[in-house]
Design an enzyme around this catalytic site. Sequence first.
Site, short mmCIF file in Angstrom:
data_model
loop_
_atom_site.label_atom_id
_atom_site.label_comp_id
_atom_site.label_asym_id
_atom_site.label_seq_id
_atom_site.Cartn_x
_atom_site.Cartn_y
_atom_site.Cartn_z
N TYR A 280 26.05 -5.84 9.16
CA TYR A 280 25.05 -6.90 9.32
C TYR A 280 25.40 -8.06 8.40
CZ TYR A 280 21.24 -5.97 12.49
OH TYR A 280 20.49 -5.84 13.61
N GLU B 107 23.57 -11.46 8.59
CA GLU B 107 22.75 -12.62 8.96
C GLU B 107 22.93 -13.75 7.95
OE1 GLU B 107 19.67 -9.73 9.94
OE2 GLU B 107 18.74 -11.37 11.09
N ASP C 139 30.45 -29.25 27.63
CA ASP C 139 30.64 -27.80 27.73
C ASP C 139 32.00 -27.59 28.40
OD1 ASP C 139 30.77 -25.18 28.51
OD2 ASP C 139 28.80 -25.13 29.47
N THR D 266 33.15 -21.15 25.81
CA THR D 266 33.28 -19.70 25.67
C THR D 266 34.68 -19.47 25.10
OG1 THR D 266 34.04 -19.61 27.95
CG2 THR D 266 31.74 -19.03 27.56
N LYS E 111 37.54 -17.40 28.59
CA LYS E 111 38.04 -17.88 29.89
C LYS E 111 39.49 -18.33 29.70
CE LYS E 111 33.55 -19.10 31.86
NZ LYS E 111 32.55 -19.33 30.80
N ARG F 258 35.00 -12.01 24.55
CA ARG F 258 33.83 -12.61 25.19
C ARG F 258 32.92 -13.22 24.12
NH1 ARG F 258 32.04 -12.31 30.36
NH2 ARG F 258 34.14 -11.52 30.73
N1 DSN Z 1 30.13 -17.25 34.97
C1 DSN Z 1 31.06 -18.28 34.60
C2 DSN Z 1 31.93 -18.71 35.72
O1 DSN Z 1 32.29 -17.85 36.52
O2 DSN Z 1 32.30 -19.85 35.83
C3 DSN Z 1 30.39 -19.41 33.97
O3 DSN Z 1 29.67 -18.95 32.88
#
Ligand code: DSN
Length: 414
Positions: A50, A52, A195, A221, A224, A230
């Site tokens: 933990y 925080e 984003d 994120t 990707k 993730r």
């Molecule tokens: N779920 C993602 C996508 O497939 O583009 C976006 O968060």
Amino acid sequence: MSLEKFDKEIFELTNKELERQCEGLEMIASENFTLPEVMEVMGSVLTNKYAEGYPSKRYYGGCECVDEIENLAIQRCKKLFNCSFANVQPHSGSQANQGVYSALLNPGDKILGMDLSHGGHLTHGAKVSSSGKIYQSFFYGVELDGRINYEKVREIAHIVKPKLIVCGASAYARIIDFAKFREIANEVGAYLFADIAHIAGLVVAGEHPSPFPHAHVVSSTTHKTLRGPRGGIIMCNDEEIAKKINSAIFPGIQGGPLMHVIAAKAVGFKFNLSEEWKIYAKQVISNAKILAQTLIARNYKLVSDGTDNHLVLMSFLDRAFSGKDADLALGHAGITANKNTVPGEIRSPFVTSGLRLGTPALTARGFKEKELESIANYIADILDDINNTKLQAEIREKLKTLASNFIIYPKAMF
Ligand code: DSN
């Protein structure tokens, strides 16, 4: 005791998923294969801790090691995006976005984002998401040619007068003009929030223009095109905004940070900072371009007639079958993709007239132009005769053989 002995059901299902990922062709544009090293640290003792708060300002003892880890993740993230502030604690891209909104807005404030059905994201103000419930959301979209018309965005922004404009998309195949968005944001006195979840891996390799210095805040994120674990991240260059973002994430919307994931983000960033990364990102785009060219040569219509990034969006508005039909047929042949709405959509969001295909995961396996050209031809063969399940089964076997030449993970991984 091993997982195999302790929990055979989960062990077997995980191995089955490993087999699925290895044998099939992963073409969901938002998915990728992370490094074994990233997974190694995610499965480490760091999950027990933990922490925080933030490095050197924790609410728990024993944070010496995780402080160093989080500091490393922050330093690498700032270097990667060439910015002065990074928060690496968001558990996901959606929570990163929620953090940005709550840092900069009050409930009821107006936001302007890209319409979900035009390629935007749920968290860009969709009415079913908290971003569309807490804030008054308004939308811009793409033209029938599949491109953002910046003059239209400007007109809408002048009418709406939002406090924040969100740019970035989940299904947009063209370069995003961040400078133009900032110009519009300045004209109406709005924050510009980018984003870049889909394109971050290309941005850090210099293969897509950076949202900095144009955007006030940037989120992404890490799993990707970045190929890390993730999770989510937020970056900016403004001290006041940075303070607000830190408070918005903790204690605003999250409690304990996931230290095993933060360590894995740091490992991913190390990879993103390497020379090898630049080669990967370039190849992702070359692969998407050959995929697009081959599908066009086979008489398939693509939204915006091609691509500048990692994805292509096929349009079936001129066909008798839907995105759902295409998704299923390709699935039978071992190609995983997703149905997607397209500009001028005539079907429901669950059926759709489009299909989104991406190259990040295949490129991570080592696929190059030659393989993408032949995959595009297989896709066209399947769609040309969409009810031919025998053909789908035959192609599945051929693709299994192709995939077996590009090993991404060892067979007995778990
Ligand atoms: N779920 C993602 C996508 O497939 O583009 C976006 O968060």
